[in-house]
Each structure stands twice: as C-alpha cells, then as structure tokens.
Design a protein around this motif. Structure first.
Motif, mmCIF file in Angstrom:
data_model
loop_
_atom_site.group_PDB
_atom_site.id
_atom_site.type_symbol
_atom_site.label_atom_id
_atom_site.label_comp_id
_atom_site.label_asym_id
_atom_site.label_seq_id
_atom_site.Cartn_x
_atom_site.Cartn_y
_atom_site.Cartn_z
ATOM 1 N N MET A 208 0.877 -1.160 0.000
ATOM 2 C CA MET A 208 0.000 0.000 0.000
ATOM 3 C C MET A 208 0.919 1.216 0.000
ATOM 4 N N ALA A 209 0.693 2.105 -0.948
ATOM 5 C CA ALA A 209 1.500 3.318 -0.992
ATOM 6 C C ALA A 209 0.564 4.506 -1.002
ATOM 7 N N ALA A 210 0.765 5.417 -0.066
ATOM 8 C CA ALA A 210 -0.066 6.615 -0.007
ATOM 9 C C ALA A 210 0.812 7.847 -0.110
ATOM 10 N N LEU A 211 0.582 8.651 -1.138
ATOM 11 C CA LEU A 211 1.225 9.963 -1.213
ATOM 12 C C LEU A 211 0.139 10.949 -0.833
ATOM 13 N N GLY A 212 0.212 11.452 0.390
ATOM 14 C CA GLY A 212 -0.904 12.228 0.892
ATOM 15 C C GLY A 212 -2.126 11.333 0.842
ATOM 16 N N GLY A 213 -3.188 11.815 0.217
ATOM 17 C CA GLY A 213 -4.397 11.011 0.147
ATOM 18 C C GLY A 213 -4.543 10.207 -1.129
ATOM 19 N N SER A 214 -3.511 10.161 -1.966
ATOM 20 C CA SER A 214 -3.570 9.353 -3.186
ATOM 21 C C SER A 214 -2.948 7.997 -2.915
ATOM 22 N N ILE A 215 -3.725 6.954 -3.182
ATOM 23 C CA ILE A 215 -3.349 5.628 -2.713
ATOM 24 C C ILE A 215 -3.236 4.610 -3.837
ATOM 25 N N LEU A 216 -2.213 3.758 -3.725
ATOM 26 C CA LEU A 216 -2.087 2.579 -4.582
ATOM 27 C C LEU A 216 -2.175 1.356 -3.686
ATOM 28 N N ALA A 226 -9.610 -8.636 0.745
ATOM 29 C CA ALA A 226 -9.597 -7.458 -0.122
ATOM 30 C C ALA A 226 -8.906 -6.309 0.605
ATOM 31 N N TRP A 227 -8.353 -5.372 -0.157
ATOM 32 C CA TRP A 227 -7.776 -4.179 0.442
ATOM 33 C C TRP A 227 -8.921 -3.301 0.939
ATOM 34 N N ASN A 228 -8.665 -2.583 2.001
ATOM 35 C CA ASN A 228 -9.721 -1.830 2.659
ATOM 36 C C ASN A 228 -9.246 -0.383 2.844
ATOM 37 N N VAL A 229 -9.824 0.514 2.068
ATOM 38 C CA VAL A 229 -9.361 1.901 2.100
ATOM 39 C C VAL A 229 -10.465 2.816 2.629
ATOM 40 N N GLY A 230 -10.147 3.598 3.624
ATOM 41 C CA GLY A 230 -11.105 4.532 4.197
ATOM 42 C C GLY A 230 -11.216 5.791 3.347
ATOM 43 N N VAL A 231 -12.387 6.390 3.353
ATOM 44 C CA VAL A 231 -12.581 7.665 2.661
ATOM 45 C C VAL A 231 -12.795 8.741 3.731
ATOM 46 N N GLN A 232 -11.985 9.784 3.668
ATOM 47 C CA GLN A 232 -12.078 10.868 4.644
ATOM 48 C C GLN A 232 -13.489 11.472 4.666
ATOM 49 N N LYS B 91 -5.896 2.706 16.678
ATOM 50 C CA LYS B 91 -5.767 1.411 15.998
ATOM 51 C C LYS B 91 -4.425 1.297 15.291
ATOM 52 N N SER B 92 -3.963 0.080 15.134
ATOM 53 C CA SER B 92 -2.667 -0.086 14.489
ATOM 54 C C SER B 92 -2.757 0.351 13.034
ATOM 55 N N GLY B 93 -1.691 0.999 12.590
ATOM 56 C CA GLY B 93 -1.664 1.505 11.222
ATOM 57 C C GLY B 93 -2.101 2.951 11.129
ATOM 58 N N GLU B 94 -2.723 3.472 12.175
ATOM 59 C CA GLU B 94 -3.174 4.867 12.127
ATOM 60 C C GLU B 94 -2.003 5.821 12.369
ATOM 61 N N GLU B 113 -4.147 -6.644 13.006
ATOM 62 C CA GLU B 113 -5.594 -6.476 13.054
ATOM 63 C C GLU B 113 -5.977 -5.107 12.499
ATOM 64 N N GLN B 114 -5.080 -4.583 11.677
ATOM 65 C CA GLN B 114 -5.305 -3.290 11.049
ATOM 66 C C GLN B 114 -6.630 -3.297 10.281
ATOM 67 N N GLU B 115 -7.458 -2.292 10.539
ATOM 68 C CA GLU B 115 -8.760 -2.286 9.877
ATOM 69 C C GLU B 115 -8.683 -1.686 8.487
ATOM 70 N N LEU B 116 -8.044 -0.504 8.417
ATOM 71 C CA LEU B 116 -7.935 0.175 7.128
ATOM 72 C C LEU B 116 -6.494 0.102 6.636
ATOM 73 N N ASP B 117 -6.330 -0.115 5.350
ATOM 74 C CA ASP B 117 -4.986 -0.124 4.803
ATOM 75 C C ASP B 117 -4.496 1.286 4.526
ATOM 76 N N GLY B 118 -5.428 2.208 4.365
ATOM 77 C CA GLY B 118 -5.054 3.593 4.117
ATOM 78 C C GLY B 118 -6.290 4.454 4.111
ATOM 79 N N ILE B 119 -6.096 5.767 4.112
ATOM 80 C CA ILE B 119 -7.242 6.684 4.024
ATOM 81 C C ILE B 119 -7.017 7.635 2.856
ATOM 82 N N THR B 120 -7.987 7.695 1.949
ATOM 83 C CA THR B 120 -7.895 8.650 0.841
ATOM 84 C C THR B 120 -8.543 9.943 1.269
ATOM 85 N N ARG B 121 -7.832 11.049 1.023
ATOM 86 C CA ARG B 121 -8.355 12.343 1.485
ATOM 87 C C ARG B 121 -7.979 13.450 0.528
#
Ligand SMILES: [Zn+2]
Lengths: 355, 121
Positions: A208-216, A226-232, B91-94, B113-121
C-alpha cells in the motif's frame, strides 16, 4: 522391531506437525514507514518474503523524491518542468523530454476530456493562475481581481487544447500566460511510478502506498482479504472516515475535496479552496465537497478527482466512463453518490446514500 | 498402537502446543507508538503507558499525549494546525502527521488487526 518403527513414525509426525504450526506463524513479513515527499506525507507498507523490505521502501521514497526534484516541481528551479516554464516565459516555446513528456501528454488529454461549460475542469497548463493563488504558501491571500483577470483574459479556460507537443518533444503554446503546474496530477504520477518499481520486486507480494491522500494498493494482502481503504469524512476531523471501500489489488484511489487546502480571508471571513475555475480564476463553484476516484491508473485517478469535483455527479459520468473509473461523490447536503460496482460501506451517521 | 505410544504422542503434542503458545505470547501483543521526524525514528513507547511527550522538533513545538490507549497531538505551533485537529488515534496503522514539522506519530503492532490499509483524502 515393527513397533519401534511405528513409534519413530509417530514421533516424526508430531515433530512435523510442530514445525508446520511454527511455519504457519512465520508467514509474510511486513514493513511500514512514513516519510515526506512531494510536499506531503508518503506512507509505504510492504508485504513479502524479502528480508530487505526496508531497503525496497527506501528505494521507492528516493524515486518519488527524484521525480519531484528533477522532473515535476515548479518550485525547484532545476527541475525539467521549471526550466520549461522559464523558457516559455522567455520565448513562448520550449522542449520536453521523457518521462515528463509522457506525463504531460496524459495530463493534457485528461484536461481536454474534462471540458465542460467552456472550461477545462482540470488543466496542467494554467500554472500562472495556481501560482498566483499559491495555496501551499505559508500565508495564502486572495489575489487582486486585476491580477486574476489579467491571467485568465486569453483562452486560458481551454488552454490545454492549445498546447502542442511534437514527437521530438518540441513544445508550442498559444497563450502567453501558459505555465505548467502538475499539482493536480503529481501524486498520481508518483503512485504510478511506485507501482512500476514494485513490479520489479519479485519478493514483494503486496503493498500500500499513499502519497498524501492518493493511494495505490498493489498485489495481495498476506491474509488474502480485499484491500480496505477509508474515505475521509469531508466534514469530520482529519482521519475520521466516511466509510470504506473494499477493492482488489493494483487499484488507484484519489480524492479531491474543499477541505484539503483552503484558507479563510481575514477581511471577509470567506473560505477559499484550492480547486480553481480556469474561466473565472476563482475557486470553482460546485455542490460537491469531496470526490473520490477509483481506477487502474494513478495519474487518471488524481486528475479525474479534481475534474469530477468541479463537474459534479451528472456531468462527470461521461468522463468516468471513458476512463473506466468509479467514483464516490459527497455533496453539501451530505448525500453520497456511489458508482455501481464499487464495494463501499457507509460508516458515518448523518449521510444519506443516493441510489 | 500401544498405550505407551499414545502417551508419547500426547506428550509430544502437548509440548508442541505449549511451545506454540509461548511463541505466540512472546510476540508483542501490545501496540507500540512510534514517533518519527523527517522519516527517522526519535521515540517509541507503549500505547498502554499514559504520558505526555514533547517531540524534539527544531523550530517549533509538537507535544504528543497518550491517555486511555489513545494518542493525540496535544500542542502544536505549526501554521496549518492539521495535526492538532486530527482525531485521536488508537488502531494499528493509524497515523497523525505534522507536515510543516515533518513529524509522524504512528501506531504499530505485530498482530495485523489493522482495519484500514489507508485513508484517501
Ligand atoms: Zn502540525
């Protein structure tokens, strides 16, 4: 004699089982690190069987920093883009080499496709306008109306149509105000290049690579999920999520929002955010507070998130279709619009999913 | 199979299970809080230890607070104040990032047990 064999066999089975259990414990390694590159936090998480995941991460960060410094930053004088800008100001023409040439051509294409209501909703050639506002400076201010008018007076609103890049890299522009700024595409370019690097690393099974909020998200997670990505959440605190998207590997996700980079004018109390309308020269008028794009290219996801933010739900559909991209829009009334086929779960209360 | 064999197998199995348990136990189950400046680690601590830690940034101030298993940026004099307004993490990963001061507070854990792999913002 026979019994001894049996006994030996039983013990062997037990020992074997023990090692199997132990082996299961020692699955894929992981390494995660956050550094700073492209004017933002760069968070890389790697999964794989390599014992030198940290070295791979360093290589990735180094690459991203070099892209910024040597190629796309308009602030770094020696970068290819800054040199090109300087030449354009001097004699109205320049030349461009790979890899910048390829990125510019992609960005210009997205820009042309983003045209609506007599303007491109994302455009890498309106650098003069974005630099005038300079949302990344320490104390951004509203520029004078005169200065803004002077910049947008020509054909800047549809400028990407009037930038010509020949096969040999020769670059010609029509509008004298043409300056390049890949701000809306840079992080996308960064994660595209990270994916290329990862593909060369056989020992990396997922990342997982995040540059700021842009994610791969790349490859597979160790647990196969599955990968799990949060949306702000656009109206929540930083780090508060609106919901989460479950996606397969090799996917890019970018978001544009009015909460990202903004300032409040001290005199009027009015809020100004960084997504500018090339027709008016001021922040774009839109109902949208946040737009998230999911697709198979970093530069597309990054550029489209800006364009679709400005276009709104209806007008974005054609563009999304062309780039085979999916989107999540949030509007000011807290309605959430999710593209078909996107596995998004709303977590935050107070929002309403519109079908 | 004789009774002795059964006993032997049971004993080996029990030993295996106990070793397995110990191995699992040895892996830290507690979450770690890692503070980095400009990508380099400057401090690590246990998320279960309540504390206030002044991050040694050169020109400026960042103060981290851990209480009740949550981390927040208690004080910061950076121009954007984004880190200070970041929600408390647990949480771990935050992560909490202070971009102007190049500070990152991250929660890490060996158990994934990381819930999110990342946050898009
Ligand atoms: Zn800060």
């Amino acid at each position: 004699m026979k019994r001894n064999w049996k006994r030996a066999f039983s013990i062997a089975v037990c020992i074997g089982m023990f090692f199997m259990m132990y082996g299961c414990q020692r699955k894929t390694e992981s390494y995660s690190h956050t550094d700073f590159a492209m004017g933002t936090a760069a968070n890389i998480t790697l999964y794989g069987t390599s014992s030198s995941l940290d070295k791979i991460e360093q290589k990735i960060i180094k690459k991203v920093k070099s892209i910024e410094k040597e190629q796309i930053s308009w602030r770094v004088k020696d970068s290819q883009l800054a040199k090109m800008n300087a030449q354009l100001l001097q004699n109205g023409s320049s030349s461009v080499k790979e890899p910048l040439k390829g990125w510019l051509l992609d960005a210009l294409q997205i820009s042309q496709d983003s045209n609506a209501d007599g303007r491109n909703t994302v455009d890498p050639s309106i650098g003069k306008l974005t630099q005038l506002w300079d949302f990344e400076s320490e104390n951004p201010e509203v520029p004078s109306n005169e200065k803004i008018k002077k910049i947008v007076q020509g054909d800047l609103s549809e400028n990407s149509y009037h930038v010509m890049i020949q096969d040999n890299g020769e670059l010609k522009v029509c509008d004298a105000n043409t300056q390049f700024d890949l701000g809306a595409f840079g992080k996308g370019i960064g994660i595209d290049e990270i994916k290329k690097l990862l593909e060369k690393e056989e020992d990396v099974s997922g990342a997982m690579a995040a540059l700021g909020g842009s994610i791969l998200v790349y490859g597979e997670k160790p647990d196969g999920e599955a990968w799990n990505v949060g949306v702000q959440d656009p109206s929540g605190q930083d780090g508060e999520v609106l919901g989460n998207i479950k996606i397969k590997g090799d996917t890019f996700i970018s978001t544009s929002g009015d909460y990202e980079k903004f300032f409040i004018d001290k005199k009027t109390g009015k809020k100004y955010f960084h997504i500018l309308d090339s027709k008016t020269g001021y922040p774009v008028k839109t109902d949208i507070t946040s737009c998230t794009i999911v697709c198979d290219s970093g530069i597309n996801s990054d550029g489209l998130s800006t364009a679709c933010f400005a276009l709104g739900v209806e007008k974005s559909q054609k563009l999304l279709k062309k780039y085979n991209a999916k989107a999540i829009f949030v509007d000011k009334k807290k309605n959430v619009y999710v593209s078909d086929g996107l596995d998004f779960t709303l977590q935050k209360e107070g929002y309403n999913i519109v079908k | 199979m004789k009774k002795k064999d059964v006993i032997l197998i049971s004993v080996v199995l029990v030993i295996a299970l106990i070793s397995f348990g110990i191995l699992k136990f040895m892996q830290k189950d507690g979450k770690e809080v890692i503070v980095t400046m400009n990508g380099k680690m400057v401090y690590t601590t246990d998320l279960r230890e309540d504390q206030v830690y002044k991050i040694p940034v050169k020109d400026g101030e960042n103060v981290m607070e851990i209480s009740d298993g949550k981390v927040r940026m208690k004080k910061a004099d950076c121009p954007d104040q984004i880190c200070k307004h970041h929600r408390a993490i647990e949480k771990s990963g935050e992560t909490i990032v202070c971009l102007p001061h190049k500070v990152v507070i991250e929660i890490s854990s060996d158990t994934k047990e990381q819930e999110l792999d990342g946050i898009t913002r």
